[in-house]
Design an enzyme around this catalytic site. Structure first.
Site, PDB file in Angstrom:
ATOM      1  N   LYS A   1     -28.492 -10.759  15.949  1.00 12.77           N
ATOM      2  CA  LYS A   1     -30.318 -11.183  15.794  1.00 12.77           C
ATOM      3  C   LYS A   1     -30.606 -12.515  15.781  1.00 12.77           C
ATOM      4  O   LYS A   1     -31.999 -12.536  16.077  1.00 12.77           O
ATOM      5  CB  LYS A   1     -30.327 -10.531  15.028  1.00 12.77           C
ATOM      6  CG  LYS A   1     -32.147 -10.575  13.850  1.00 12.77           C
ATOM      7  CD  LYS A   1     -31.707 -10.610  12.666  1.00 12.77           C
ATOM      8  CE  LYS A   1     -33.028 -10.328  11.970  1.00 12.77           C
ATOM      9  NZ  LYS A   1     -33.064 -10.150   9.945  1.00 12.77           N
TER      10      LYS A   1
ATOM     11  N   TRP B   1     -31.625 -18.481   1.741  1.00 14.78           N
ATOM     12  CA  TRP B   1     -30.836 -19.745   1.620  1.00 14.78           C
ATOM     13  C   TRP B   1     -31.389 -21.085   3.325  1.00 14.78           C
ATOM     14  O   TRP B   1     -31.300 -21.780   3.355  1.00 14.78           O
ATOM     15  CB  TRP B   1     -28.825 -19.661   3.078  1.00 14.78           C
ATOM     16  CG  TRP B   1     -29.693 -18.648   3.939  1.00 14.78           C
ATOM     17  CD1 TRP B   1     -30.547 -17.752   4.880  1.00 14.78           C
ATOM     18  CD2 TRP B   1     -28.718 -19.385   5.812  1.00 14.78           C
ATOM     19  NE1 TRP B   1     -30.733 -17.682   5.885  1.00 14.78           N
ATOM     20  CE2 TRP B   1     -29.556 -18.355   6.081  1.00 14.78           C
ATOM     21  CE3 TRP B   1     -27.889 -19.798   5.945  1.00 14.78           C
ATOM     22  CZ2 TRP B   1     -29.250 -18.236   7.688  1.00 14.78           C
ATOM     23  CZ3 TRP B   1     -27.586 -20.538   7.609  1.00 14.78           C
ATOM     24  CH2 TRP B   1     -28.546 -19.458   8.010  1.00 14.78           C
ATOM     25  N   ASP B   2     -32.549 -20.368   3.115  1.00 14.62           N
ATOM     26  CA  ASP B   2     -33.695 -20.533   4.243  1.00 14.62           C
ATOM     27  C   ASP B   2     -33.891 -22.174   3.765  1.00 14.62           C
ATOM     28  O   ASP B   2     -33.784 -23.213   4.220  1.00 14.62           O
ATOM     29  CB  ASP B   2     -34.743 -20.255   4.124  1.00 14.62           C
ATOM     30  CG  ASP B   2     -34.950 -18.695   4.494  1.00 14.62           C
ATOM     31  OD1 ASP B   2     -33.679 -18.737   4.748  1.00 14.62           O
ATOM     32  OD2 ASP B   2     -35.921 -18.171   5.637  1.00 14.62           O
TER      33      ASP B   2
ATOM     34  N   GLU C   1     -27.764 -11.005  10.774  1.00 19.09           N
ATOM     35  CA  GLU C   1     -27.643 -10.200  10.804  1.00 19.09           C
ATOM     36  C   GLU C   1     -27.910  -8.354  11.021  1.00 19.09           C
ATOM     37  O   GLU C   1     -28.046  -7.030  10.536  1.00 19.09           O
ATOM     38  CB  GLU C   1     -29.227 -10.076   8.833  1.00 19.09           C
ATOM     39  CG  GLU C   1     -28.923 -10.843   8.350  1.00 19.09           C
ATOM     40  CD  GLU C   1     -30.462 -11.485   7.839  1.00 19.09           C
ATOM     41  OE1 GLU C   1     -31.255 -11.296   8.026  1.00 19.09           O
ATOM     42  OE2 GLU C   1     -29.949 -11.850   6.920  1.00 19.09           O
TER      43      GLU C   1
HETATM   44  O1  IFM Z   1     -33.300 -16.083   5.308  1.00 20.43           O
HETATM   45  C1  IFM Z   1     -33.803 -15.349   6.298  1.00 20.43           C
HETATM   46  C2  IFM Z   1     -32.422 -14.291   6.844  1.00 20.43           C
HETATM   47  O2  IFM Z   1     -31.817 -15.134   7.549  1.00 20.43           O
HETATM   48  C3  IFM Z   1     -33.186 -13.510   8.220  1.00 20.43           C
HETATM   49  N1  IFM Z   1     -34.100 -12.322   7.639  1.00 20.43           N
HETATM   50  C4  IFM Z   1     -35.140 -13.253   7.010  1.00 20.43           C
HETATM   51  C5  IFM Z   1     -34.545 -14.232   5.978  1.00 20.43           C
HETATM   52  C6  IFM Z   1     -35.669 -14.740   5.196  1.00 20.43           C
HETATM   53  O3  IFM Z   1     -36.225 -16.334   5.840  1.00 20.43           O
END
Ligand code: IFM
Length: 748
Positions: free
Chosen positions: A577, A337-338, A477
């Protein structure tokens, strides 16, 4: 010439080899080459990646962005001694990435163990045009007496993805005593790469070739006269089966030879000049300038815009942006989703056609997303949490093994981190607001909106006399399998609402869809603020015990809490997180009062470790928008330090692409209050202390704008004379060529 900030590594430190290899990546959105030293070091992780070139080594492995054969390595021997920064004495050292033109430059004086001094200069760039070209240059001067130089370089296919070999070597050849070519095929036989290299060597040099153990090398040997600089140039052409002109015909390899030979007629210096012109064009169009008491602020912005250019595959809608761009193997090169939430806004407001392409990437994968929805018992499209080239779900089933227990932790994101579906819809709506691109809406946008909306309508269940969304993971997460995650529910609501709006506007006739959507919109449970203004992150979050996070916050980004608690234990505590409700406030500010936004920031921040690189910048934005400029600046600068800070291993496996884009986002969406999701450009300037001026370009509905914000003045200039309405501090202003508002931020 726009002189952007350089990114210097000084002094050399073997502990930072891989961090700087990531930061100093050269690239062009299609190819990325890690900024490794030419000479080898045991821990140094080389990397060359082409956007979209993925492969899965076998059924038990995860699809990865393939680490291609290396072309930058050089074994340099001076009077029989191997040059290494770890031997002899380093008399001087300078290594920098020149962000103004994407050239990686190194200059040093090395005294060999035998006491002879040499000046060594290395340079390289990955061309912005043609995209397949990589140019390198080595200059060596013997500073004392005459000496002898031997250089071995070529195409090194021993390169792996941390030990996993994706490529078979199909053929290696030397043509005309100076061109090397290696043809490779992924082990499943589906994709090919052809790498062609040519060294231009000084007269008087002799050369020989070898092909052994997957290394096709040229060995160049020449005398050095004291005080005389000797230069070797190397040009490479990186072709893959993703290229429009790729095989299958057997003239492809020949065409690569010809293409390389045409460019290699020119010198490194000449090619660099042309390449610099392309970069300058980019900087003129996109640079954000900040006048600040702290020069690091400009450096962070230049770094971010440099890497944004490298990570967005503007040439190919089949590829999207990997979580580490093309700078390393981290997250296997997968797309999250980044892209839609962090990276696309930059593309949208600078080069909207690139944002369109990023959405087309999702559209191309509508069918696998529909299949995933069906397999899970839903309608519409369930986009994969992690994706690569095919659009299939690529999230690994298990995380790294816990070496104390031998157990593998299941990764639940593919099963429950469904907010990505709404994130795609959010970006689709944002794209249309900023461009009014009706053709896109008809061909792509409406389908994305409708299929994502259908997903949510089928995902929600009736419980407690309302619709609820159960068993999800929100952006945070550390909290898994929860019901009614506020972020997810609000975003799903926005998704369905927006789909209805656009489908109605376009004359869509599916009345059953609209009735169902109305039902969803009126009945979906949207957690409301309590008396303090706090919105519960999910149904159970507020009833969980708090945990003292002080120790973990000092090590944020390292997930140190996982050494003390299991994931299951963390799940039962108020531990975040990354930003979750705060993230929601950032994306949908119009839906929450400033008081509510501030209350949630106040409540959730102490409970957030910021172990995700996506967290700090979002806090900065919400803090700035709620008038807490000092706190916002602190969050913002901490966000800027995710890659640029001193921590020697923060970015070993690649830069944090989304966090990098968030440096741009934080400056604009935070300190100027920029928001466009509602279809009007909104500003609420709030420059932090120490920032005298912020200046940036914007592309809005076909107009090019230049925004300048100073303590006592807000200026918007436009290159065309079409009237435009913007909102500044809530007040509407319509102007044609320029809008100048004088007074302090609150007064204008
Ligand atoms: O998409 C992110 C997630 O929100 C957190 N862990 C890393 C992923 C990739 O950057």
């Amino acid at each position: 010439m726009i002189q952007t900030q350089i990114l210097q590594e000084a002094p050399f430190s073997p502990h930072r080899l891989n961090k700087y290899a990531s930061l100093h990546t050269c690239g062009n959105g299609r190819t990325g080459i890690r900024g490794c030293h030419e000479e080898a070091y045991t821990d140094q992780q080389r990397g060359m990646f082409v956007a979209g070139f993925y492969h899965r080594a076998n059924a038990t492995e995860v699809t990865e962005l393939v680490n291609l054969p290396d072309i930058t390595g050089m074994r340099i021997e001076l009077d029989g001694e191997s040059f290494s920064l770890l031997s002899g004495t380093l008399m001087s050292y300078q290594r920098e990435l020149r962000t103004m033109n994407g050239e990686l430059y190194r200059e040093l004086v090395w005294q060999s163990p035998a006491g002879q001094q040499f000046k060594i200069e290395t340079r390289r760039f990955v061309a912005l045009a043609p995209l397949a070209l990589v140019a390198c240059r080595l200059t060596v001067t013997a500073l004392g007496s005459d000496a002898h130089l031997c250089v071995s370089t070529g195409i090194d296919a021993t390169q792996t993805n941390s030990g996993r070999q994706h490529l078979n070597e199909c053929s290696v050849r030397v043509f005309d005593h100076n061109v090397l070519q290696g043809c490779y095929q992924t082990t499943d036989g589906q994709q090919q790469a052809i790498i062609t290299s040519r060294c231009v060597i000084p007269s008087g040099a002799s050369s020989s070739f070898s092909a052994k153990n997957r290394q096709l090398l040229q060995h160049i040997s020449l005398p050095l006269q004291a005080g005389e600089a000797v230069t070797l140039e190397k040009f490479s052409w990186i072709a893959t089966s993703l290229d429009a002109d790729a095989g299958p015909d057997n003239t492809w390899a020949q065409r690569c030879l010809e293409a390389l030979s045409a460019v290699a007629q020119q010198s490194y210096g000449h090619l660099l000049m042309e390449h610099t012109g392309h970069w300058q064009h980019y900087w003129r169009a996109s640079r954000v300038g900040v006048e600040s008491d702290d020069p690091q602020d400009q450096r962070a912005l230049d770094f971010a815009l440099y890497h944004l250019k490298l990570m967005i595959p503007a040439h190919d809608a089949r590829a999207s942006v990997a979580a580490k761009g093309l700078t390393g193997e981290g997250y296997k090169g997968h797309v999250f989703w980044d892209t839609e939430i962090f990276i696309l806004p930059f593309a949208l407001l600078n080069a909207p056609e690139q944002a369109r392409q990023l959405l087309e990437y999702r559209f191309r994968h509508l069918s696998p997303a529909q299949d995933k929805a069906r397999r899970n018992g839903y309608e519409g499209a369930l986009f994969p949490w992690e994706s690569a080239f095919s659009g299939e779900e690529e999230t690994p089933e298990f995380a790294a093994i816990n070496i104390r227990t031998g157990q593998r932790q299941r990764v639940a994101s593919a099963l429950a981190e469904h907010h990505l579906v709404a994130d795609v819809a959010y970006a689709t709506a944002g794209y249309f607001q900023a461009t009014q691109d009706g053709e896109f809406m008809q061909q792509t946008g409406l389908a994305l909106l409708k299929e994502t909306a259908l997903f949510w309508m089928s995902r929600a269940v009736r419980r407690h006399h309302r619709l609820e969304i159960l068993n999800v993971i929100g952006p945070d997460e550390y909290t898994e399998h929860i019901d009614n995650n506020a972020f997810t529910n609000y975003m799903a609501h926005y998704n369905v609402q927006t789909a209805c709006e656009y489908l109605r506007q376009s004359g869509h006739q599916d009345e059953a869809f609209f009735r169902r959507a109305e039902d969803f919109l009126t009945q979906l449970y949207l957690p409301q603020p309590d008396q303090q203004g706090v919105i519960a992150q999910d149904d159970t979050f507020l009833s969980k015990p708090q945990c003292d996070l002080t120790a973990y916050k000092t090590q944020q980004g390292t997930q140190a809490i996982l050494l003390d608690y299991s994931r299951a234990e963390i799940n039962e505590m108020q531990v975040l997180k990354q930003a979750d409700v705060v993230m929601l406030m950032h994306l949908l500010p119009a839906q929450f009062t400033p008081h509510c936004q501030a209350a949630n920031l106040r409540f959730y921040e102490p409970r957030t470790i910021h172990d995700s690189s996506l967290s700090k910048s979002v806090h900065a934005i919400v803090a700035a928008r709620t008038g807490q400029a000092a706190q916002a600046l602190q969050f913002y600068r901490e966000a800027c330090r995710i890659d640029l800070g001193d921590e020697p291993h923060s970015s070993d496996d690649g830069i944090h692409a989304a966090a990098t884009s968030a440096v741009w986002m934080g400056a604009l969406m935070g300190f100027t209050g920029l928001d466009y999701q509602s279809g009007e450009l909104h500003f609420r300037p709030a420059l932090p202390q120490g920032w005298r001026q912020l200046q940036f370009p914007l592309c809005w509905r076909g107009s090019r704008l230049k925004v300048t914000i100073e303590a006592q003045q807000f200026t918007l200039r436009k290159t065309d004379a079409r009237p435009l309405t913007v909102r500044v501090n809530g007040l509407s202003h319509t102007f044609t060529e320029s809008l100048i508002l004088k007074g302090s931020h609150d007064e204008i």
